[in-house]
Enzyme design. Sequence first.
Site, PDB file in Angstrom:
ATOM      1  N   LYS A   1     -35.447  12.188  -0.148  1.00  0.00           N
ATOM      2  CA  LYS A   1     -34.633  10.985  -0.465  1.00  0.00           C
ATOM      3  C   LYS A   1     -34.292  10.124   0.650  1.00  0.00           C
ATOM      4  O   LYS A   1     -33.757  10.662   1.715  1.00  0.00           O
ATOM      5  CB  LYS A   1     -33.127  11.492  -1.160  1.00  0.00           C
ATOM      6  CG  LYS A   1     -32.302  10.496  -1.586  1.00  0.00           C
ATOM      7  CD  LYS A   1     -30.931  10.725  -2.220  1.00  0.00           C
ATOM      8  CE  LYS A   1     -29.885  11.059  -1.177  1.00  0.00           C
ATOM      9  NZ  LYS A   1     -29.181   9.941  -0.597  1.00  0.00           N
TER      10      LYS A   1
ATOM     11  N   ASP B   1     -33.012   5.793  -2.851  1.00  0.00           N
ATOM     12  CA  ASP B   1     -31.511   5.714  -3.409  1.00  0.00           C
ATOM     13  C   ASP B   1     -30.744   4.441  -2.952  1.00  0.00           C
ATOM     14  O   ASP B   1     -29.916   4.569  -1.843  1.00  0.00           O
ATOM     15  CB  ASP B   1     -30.668   7.004  -2.928  1.00  0.00           C
ATOM     16  CG  ASP B   1     -29.436   7.268  -3.588  1.00  0.00           C
ATOM     17  OD1 ASP B   1     -29.183   6.640  -4.676  1.00  0.00           O
ATOM     18  OD2 ASP B   1     -28.680   8.047  -2.958  1.00  0.00           O
TER      19      ASP B   1
ATOM     20  N   LYS C   1     -29.110   2.668  -5.448  1.00  0.00           N
ATOM     21  CA  LYS C   1     -27.688   2.357  -6.141  1.00  0.00           C
ATOM     22  C   LYS C   1     -27.721   0.780  -6.562  1.00  0.00           C
ATOM     23  O   LYS C   1     -26.806   0.229  -6.638  1.00  0.00           O
ATOM     24  CB  LYS C   1     -26.706   2.790  -5.608  1.00  0.00           C
ATOM     25  CG  LYS C   1     -26.779   4.213  -5.252  1.00  0.00           C
ATOM     26  CD  LYS C   1     -25.298   4.773  -4.600  1.00  0.00           C
ATOM     27  CE  LYS C   1     -25.428   6.217  -4.041  1.00  0.00           C
ATOM     28  NZ  LYS C   1     -26.077   6.563  -3.193  1.00  0.00           N
TER      29      LYS C   1
ATOM     30  N   ASP D   1     -26.273  -5.248 -10.293  1.00  0.00           N
ATOM     31  CA  ASP D   1     -25.878  -6.514 -10.309  1.00  0.00           C
ATOM     32  C   ASP D   1     -26.359  -7.087 -11.430  1.00  0.00           C
ATOM     33  O   ASP D   1     -26.490  -6.159 -12.538  1.00  0.00           O
ATOM     34  CB  ASP D   1     -27.007  -7.000  -9.290  1.00  0.00           C
ATOM     35  CG  ASP D   1     -26.741  -8.458  -8.544  1.00  0.00           C
ATOM     36  OD1 ASP D   1     -26.175  -9.263  -9.174  1.00  0.00           O
ATOM     37  OD2 ASP D   1     -26.734  -8.637  -7.248  1.00  0.00           O
TER      38      ASP D   1
ATOM     39  N   THR E   1     -20.181  11.680  -6.295  1.00  0.00           N
ATOM     40  CA  THR E   1     -19.648  13.161  -6.360  1.00  0.00           C
ATOM     41  C   THR E   1     -18.631  13.085  -4.977  1.00  0.00           C
ATOM     42  O   THR E   1     -17.798  14.008  -4.840  1.00  0.00           O
ATOM     43  CB  THR E   1     -20.598  14.233  -5.553  1.00  0.00           C
ATOM     44  OG1 THR E   1     -21.540  13.571  -4.363  1.00  0.00           O
ATOM     45  CG2 THR E   1     -21.761  14.343  -6.631  1.00  0.00           C
TER      46      THR E   1
ATOM     47  N   ARG F   1     -27.389  18.152   4.663  1.00  0.00           N
ATOM     48  CA  ARG F   1     -26.797  19.004   5.815  1.00  0.00           C
ATOM     49  C   ARG F   1     -27.313  20.337   5.904  1.00  0.00           C
ATOM     50  O   ARG F   1     -27.751  20.857   6.803  1.00  0.00           O
ATOM     51  CB  ARG F   1     -25.446  18.938   6.033  1.00  0.00           C
ATOM     52  CG  ARG F   1     -24.879  17.276   6.307  1.00  0.00           C
ATOM     53  CD  ARG F   1     -23.260  17.148   6.042  1.00  0.00           C
ATOM     54  NE  ARG F   1     -23.196  15.914   5.796  1.00  0.00           N
ATOM     55  CZ  ARG F   1     -21.894  15.454   5.600  1.00  0.00           C
ATOM     56  NH1 ARG F   1     -20.920  16.237   5.562  1.00  0.00           N
ATOM     57  NH2 ARG F   1     -21.772  14.012   5.503  1.00  0.00           N
TER      58      ARG F   1
END
Length: 237
Positions: free
Chosen positions: A33, A60, A62, A65, A124, A216
């Site tokens: 990603k 990614d 997002k 508009d 999240t 991570r």
Amino acid sequence: MTKPVFIALDFPDAKTMWGFLDQFPASVRPAVKVGMELFYREGPALVTALKEQGFTVFLDLKLYDIPNTVQQATKNVARLGVDYLTVHAAGGVRMLEAAKKGAQEGADAVGVTAPKLLAITQLTSFSEKEMQTTQLVTVSMRESVIHLAQLAAQAGVAGTISSAFESADIHANTPAGFLSITPGIRLAGDAVGDQSRVVTPARAAEMGADGIVVGRSITQATNPVAAYQLIETEFNA
């Protein structure tokens, strides 16, 4: 069919990213990603390089508009050959439909497969209280996510990005085959960080996730390849 485990390449630049990915042997090409931080630093050339090296790429961005702007954006992004691309469900059905149309137009122009569009429901990092306060709504997190997922399904996009806690509800309220891809994944014992709603890979699978995004727990592991393989096994067990 193996469900994807996307490694979140949350690195400051391409040099750091390649230093991480070079630890993976040529026989192991995980899905990755690429988020705003890396894409805005390195640009489309980074995506092209990842595709040339055989990686499945989830971009990614997002997008959110007016419909025409998003349509032109997805048209350009699709030309890069990305496999997945995020848009915001809050943009509404017309925007989501325009995104899908643009993605197909861009892919057709260069002879590649159009990316699967994934609609962001609620981040999240949001708790329910924070969502209600920020968005000035009284509905529950569950109601909001189901509503946004239904808008995405109505528009014909491939699925959603949401917490694993909503995967079962999303599947119960959308057509068969609609995807629930879930970030907020940590191995047991790992730090939660800036996420509010986290689960383990095994728990995400139990909850109905069709794919997971892991950062991570892999990128900061002593042995990233072993961590990736452990998570992939745990998720697909």
